[in-house]
Design an enzyme around this catalytic site. Structure first.
Site, short mmCIF file in Angstrom:
data_model
loop_
_atom_site.label_atom_id
_atom_site.label_comp_id
_atom_site.label_asym_id
_atom_site.label_seq_id
_atom_site.Cartn_x
_atom_site.Cartn_y
_atom_site.Cartn_z
N GLU A 67 -22.34 0.97 -25.85
CA GLU A 67 -23.21 2.00 -24.88
C GLU A 67 -21.90 2.32 -23.81
OE1 GLU A 67 -26.85 0.39 -24.46
OE2 GLU A 67 -26.14 -1.14 -23.64
N VAL A 68 -21.04 2.97 -24.58
CA VAL A 68 -19.75 4.23 -23.36
C VAL A 68 -20.77 5.02 -23.34
CG1 VAL A 68 -17.74 4.25 -23.07
CG2 VAL A 68 -17.83 2.63 -24.61
#
Ligand code: ACM
Length: 712
Positions: free
Chosen positions: A350-351
C-alpha cells in the site's frame, strides 16, 4: 487500498460485480459447492469422513495424517509417569512439564513431576532422536508417531518440535468417561502438509502487551501453528526498543513498545513451543511512526506525527538517499540480533506514491535511473533493502506488491490481495505464502476460511511450482481490536485455518470441522485465552450488572458487522474505546452452524425428528422474546440502546421461524404468496442491523421454504 475498499473483498476475492463463482485466479472454486456451503446443504459438501475409526469420534484439531483406532483405553490416574527414552534436553523437559500440568488439571489428581529414563516402567515414553534445528526454519521436521495401547503410550519423533506436536495430540485425546480419565488406544502417524503455518498480529494499530502475545502463542501451539508474524511498525506506532535509534520508540510509540528483554522473552517462549517469530518492519509505506523521531528519512517535509486514524497515508521512506540505507543497515544490524529467525518481513504494501510524486529531487532521480513509475522506484528500494538483509543473514518476505521483474529471486511473496497472486508468484519462480482468504479482521465464518486451500485440487500450477507454496498465514490486523477483544477475533476461527494448513487436503468436511471446533474452543480457553468469556465480561461492565438470560440469548445470535462496514459506519481512531456491543459480540458464534444443522434435521424427509423440532422451537422462542428483554435493559442502560434495532430484527426473524415451524409440524398450508413475501422480508434483515448482523437468517429461510412446500 483493498482492506478499505467497498469494491473487492480480500477474503473471498469476490467483487460485487462478479456473480456466481468465487474468483480464485487461475483456480476456480466450483460455484455449486460454494452455494451449498453458503446454505449449509450437507449433501453437496464433500462427505469424506476424516479418518477410518470405530468407537466415539475424536475431537482432534488439526486432524492428523492418519489415525488408526485400536481396542481399549490407557487409563491415566495418579500412577501416571513419563520417561524420556533417548534424546533429552531442557526444552523437551519444559514441554513435558507443561503437558503434565495440563493433564493434572483435567484429571484432578496430583501427578508425579519426576521425568524418568526407564522406558519399561513409564505410562508415557517420549522417544526423540535429536534436538532439531538450533534456529528453527520452515524445513524443520515436525512429524511424530503416537503409539497408544492399553498398557502404555509411546511418542516417537525425529526432533523435539515433533514431540511438541505429539504432546498436544496426547492432550487432545484425553477423555473422561463416568469414572476414569483415559487415552484411547490408537496409532497416529502425523506430519504437516505445509511447512509455514502462521498468524500475523498487528501491534501497531493497537499495542498488545506481552501477556496477550504469550497466551496467543499458547493457543497456536495447541493447534500446531509454527509462525508468529509480528507486525511491529505502522503509521500508528513503532513498537520495539532500539538502543541505536531510541527516538523510534521514544517518539513513535506513546510509550507502548516492547523492550529488547521482552522481545527475547517472547522469542524464547515461542521457541519452547516450536514457533518461529518473524518480525515485520513495514517499509517503505505504513511508516509515519518512524519519521516522528527521524523525519530526515522521509520523502516529504516534516514534522510527522503518530497517525490516529486508519487507512493509507502518505509518509514514505526516501529511496533515493544513501543515508536512508546507512540508517536501515544500522537498524537491521541491531534487530537481526534480537530476531534469530532466518526470515525477515519488509512489508511493502500500500505505497500510494504521493510524497514521491511531490518531491522534485525524487522525480529527477527516477528519470536519471529510468525508473518509470512508483512500482519501479519501490523495486529499487526493495533491491537495496534486500542486499542489506542478505548481508545480515536474512531472507526477505514481502507483501504481494513487491512482486516485480526486479525483485530478487529468493524473496518470499505473501499474497494478500487475492489468491491469484500466490499462483502468479509461483509461476514467476517465487516461494509464497497465502493470506488473502485468511483475514480474521474481516469477520468471516470459520467455514469460509476453512474451504480456502493454498493448493486446491484444481490448481493449474506444475508440481515444481506447487513446491514453492510454503503455506499460509492468518492475519489479525488491529484497527478494530484491543487486548480485551483480540482473542475473540482470532479464536476459535484460527483453528480452522490451522487445520487447513496442517491436515491433508481431503480433510474438508465442514460439519465435522465445526463439531471439533467446539471442543477445541473450550481447550483454548483452558490454556488462558478469553475468546468466549470476554462477551460476559464486557456486558457486565456495560450494565454494571450481570446480563439477563434474554440479553445473553440475543448475543448468541448476532455477530459484528464486517471490517469494511464498521469502517464506513463509525469514525474510529486509535483512541476510540472499543467497549460496545459490537466488541462484546463474537464472529461466527456457534449458534450459526448449530442452527443450520438443527433446522436441516428438523425438516429432513422421513419420520418427523421431534427432538430437533423441539430444540429449534426453544431457541426461536428465546430469540423472539429477546427483543422485549433487550428493550427493558436498554431503557435503563443507554450504552445498550444501539442494539435495539438488531434485537427487534431478531425478534421478528424468530417469530417468522416459529410460524414456519408450526406450519411444518401441523401440515398447515400457508396463504398464497406467503413464502415469497416472507423470504423477501427475511432478506431485508440480512444486512447490518446497526453494528451487528444476525446469524440465523439462513436457517429461518430454510424453514420458510420448507413450510411453503405444504401448499403443493
Ligand atoms: C495489508 O493488508 N495491507 C497487507
Amino acid at each position: 487500498l483493498h482492506r478499505y475498499s467497498a469494491t473487492r473483498h480480500p477474503v473471498t476475492g469476490l467483487s460485487p460485480s462478479v456473480g456466481g463463482g468465487v474468483r480464485f485466479g487461475a483456480m476456480r472454486f466450483p460455484s455449486v459447492i460454494a452455494a451449498a456451503l453458503l446454505v449449509g446443504a450437507p449433501a453437496l459438501v464433500a462427505q469424506e469422513p476424516p479418518i477410518a475409526e470405530h468407537g466415539p469420534q475424536h475431537t482432534l484439531m488439526p486432524v492428523p495424517r492418519t489415525v488408526t483406532r485400536r481396542d481399549g483405553r490407557l487409563r491415566l490416574d495418579s500412577t501416571f509417569t513419563v520417561a524420556i527414552a533417548r534424546y533429552d534436553d531442557a526444552r523437551l523437559r519444559r514441554a513435558i512439564a507443561r503437558a503434565v500440568t495440563r493433564l493434572e488439571a483435567r484429571i484432578g489428581r496430583p501427578l508425579s513431576r519426576a521425568i524418568g529414563t526407564d522406558a519399561s516402567r513409564a505410562t508415557l515414553v517420549v522417544n526423540v532422536e535429536r534436538a532439531g534445528q538450533t534456529i528453527q526454519g520452515p524445513d524443520e521436521n515436525e512429524s511424530y508417531v503416537l503409539d497408544i495401547s492399553a498398557g502404555r503410550a509411546e511418542l516417537r519423533a525425529p526432533t523435539v518440535v515433533g514431540a511438541l506436536r505429539g504432546l498436544e495430540t496426547v492432550l487432545q485425546l484425553g477423555d473422561r468417561d463416568e469414572s476414569t480419565f483415559a487415552l484411547p488406544a490408537v496409532l497416529i502417524d502425523d506430519a504437516p502438509r505445509f511447512p509455514w503455518r502462521g498468524l500475523l498480529i498487528d501491534v501497531g494499530r493497537h499495542f498488545m502487551p506481552i501477556e496477550v502475545i504469550e497466551r496467543t502463542l499458547d493457543g497456536m501451539a495447541v493447534v500446531k501453528l509454527n509462525v508468529l508474524h509480528w507486525h511491529l511498525s505502522e503509521d500508528q506506532g513503532f513498537r520495539v526498543e532500539s538502543k541505536r535509534y531510541p527516538r523510534l520508540q521514544e517518539l513513535g510509540s506513546d510509550g507502548s513498545y516492547y523492550t529488547q528483554a521482552q522481545i527475547r522473552e517472547v522469542v524464547a517462549y515461542a521457541r519452547d513451543r516450536g514457533i518461529r517469530v518473524i518480525p515485520e518492519f513495514d517499509m517503505p509505506g505504513h511508516s509515519a511512526a518512524w519519521f516522528v523521531g527521524y523525519p530526515r528519512y522521509a520523502s516529504g517535509p516534516g514534522p510527522f506525527e503518530i497517525v490516529r486514524r486508519f487507512g493509507i497515508f502518505d509518509p514514505v521512506f526516501d529511496p533515493t538517499r544513501e543515508e536512508v540505507y546507512t540508517f536501515l543497515d544500522g537498524f537491521v544490524g541491531e534487530m537481526s540480533r534480537l530476531f534469530p529467525d532466518p526470515y525477515w518481513h519488509i512489508g511493502g504494501d500500500e505505497v500510494n506514491g504521493v510524497q514521491w510524486k511531490a518531491n522534485a529531487r525524487i522525480q529527477a532521480f527516477m528519470q536519471r535511473r529510468k525508473l518509470k513509475d512508483k512500482e519501479a522506484l519501490q523495486a529499487y528500494f526493495n533491491q537495496r533493502l534486500s542486499r542489506i538483509l542478505t548481508r545480515h543473514g536474512k531472507r526477505v518476505v514481502g507483501w504481494d506488491e513487491v512482486l516485480h521483474p526486479d525483485l530478487p529471486r529468493n524473496t518470499v511473496v505473501q499474497s494478500w490481495r487475492g489468491i491469484e497472486n500466490l499462483a502468479k508468484a509461483a509461476e514467476a519462480g517465487y516461494a509464497g505464502i497465502l493470506s488473502a482468504p485468511y483475514y480474521l479482521d474481516q469477520i468471516q465464518t470459520a467455514e469460509e476460511h476453512y474451504v480456502a486451500d493454498p493448493l486446491p485440487g484444481w490448481t493449474t500450477l506444475t508440481a515444481e511450482q506447487q513446491r514453492l507454496v510454503l503455506g499460509g498465514e492468518a492475519c489479525m490486523w488491529a484497527e478494530h481490536v484491543t487486548p480485551e477483544t483480540i482473542d475473540s477475533r482470532i479464536w476459535p476461527r484460527l483453528a480452522a485455518v490451522a487445520e487447513r494448513l496442517w491436515s491433508p487436503r481431503t480433510v474438508m468436511n465442514v460439519d465435522d470441522m465445526y463439531r471439533r471446533l467446539a471442543a477445541t474452543s473450550v481447550r483454548l480457553e483452558a490454556v488462558g485465552l478469553t475468546h468466549e468469556s470476554h462477551t460476559e465480561r464486557m456486558l457486565r461492565r456495560m450494565l454494571d450488572d450481570r446480563p439477563s438470560p434474554g440479553l445473553r440469548a440475543f448475543m448468541e445470535a448476532v455477530q459484528p458487522v464486517n471490517f469494511g462496514q464498521r469502517a464506513r459506519m463509525e469514525p474510529l481512531t486509535q483512541q476510540t474505546p472499543l467497549v460496545r456491543a459490537i466488541d462484546a459480540a463474537r464472529p461466527d458464534p456457534p449458534a450459526r452452524w448449530n442452527t443450520i444443522r438443527l433446522v436441516e434435521a428438523a425438516i429432513a424427509s422421513g419420520p418427523p425428528n421431534d427432538s430437533a423440532r423441539r430444540v429449534v422451537r426453544e431457541r426461536l422462542t428465546a430469540w423472539r422474546d429477546a427483543g422485549a428483554s433487550v428493550k427493558a435493559v436498554a431503557e435503563a442502560k443507554p450504552s445498550l440502546r444501539e442494539v435495539q434495532t438488531a434485537a427487534d430484527a431478531l425478534s421478528r426473524v424468530a417469530a417468522i421461524g416459529l410460524e414456519a415451524l408450526d406450519m411444518i409440524t401441523t401440515g398447515t398450508r400457508p396463504a398464497p404468496g406467503w413464502g415469497e413475501t416472507t423470504l423477501a422480508e427475511l432478506t431485508k434483515y440480512d444486512g447490518p442491523q446497526g453494528l451487528l448482523r444476525l446469524v440465523v437468517i439462513a436457517p429461518v429461510k430454510r424453514l420458510v421454504e420448507r413450510a411453503a412446500l405444504n401448499s403443493h
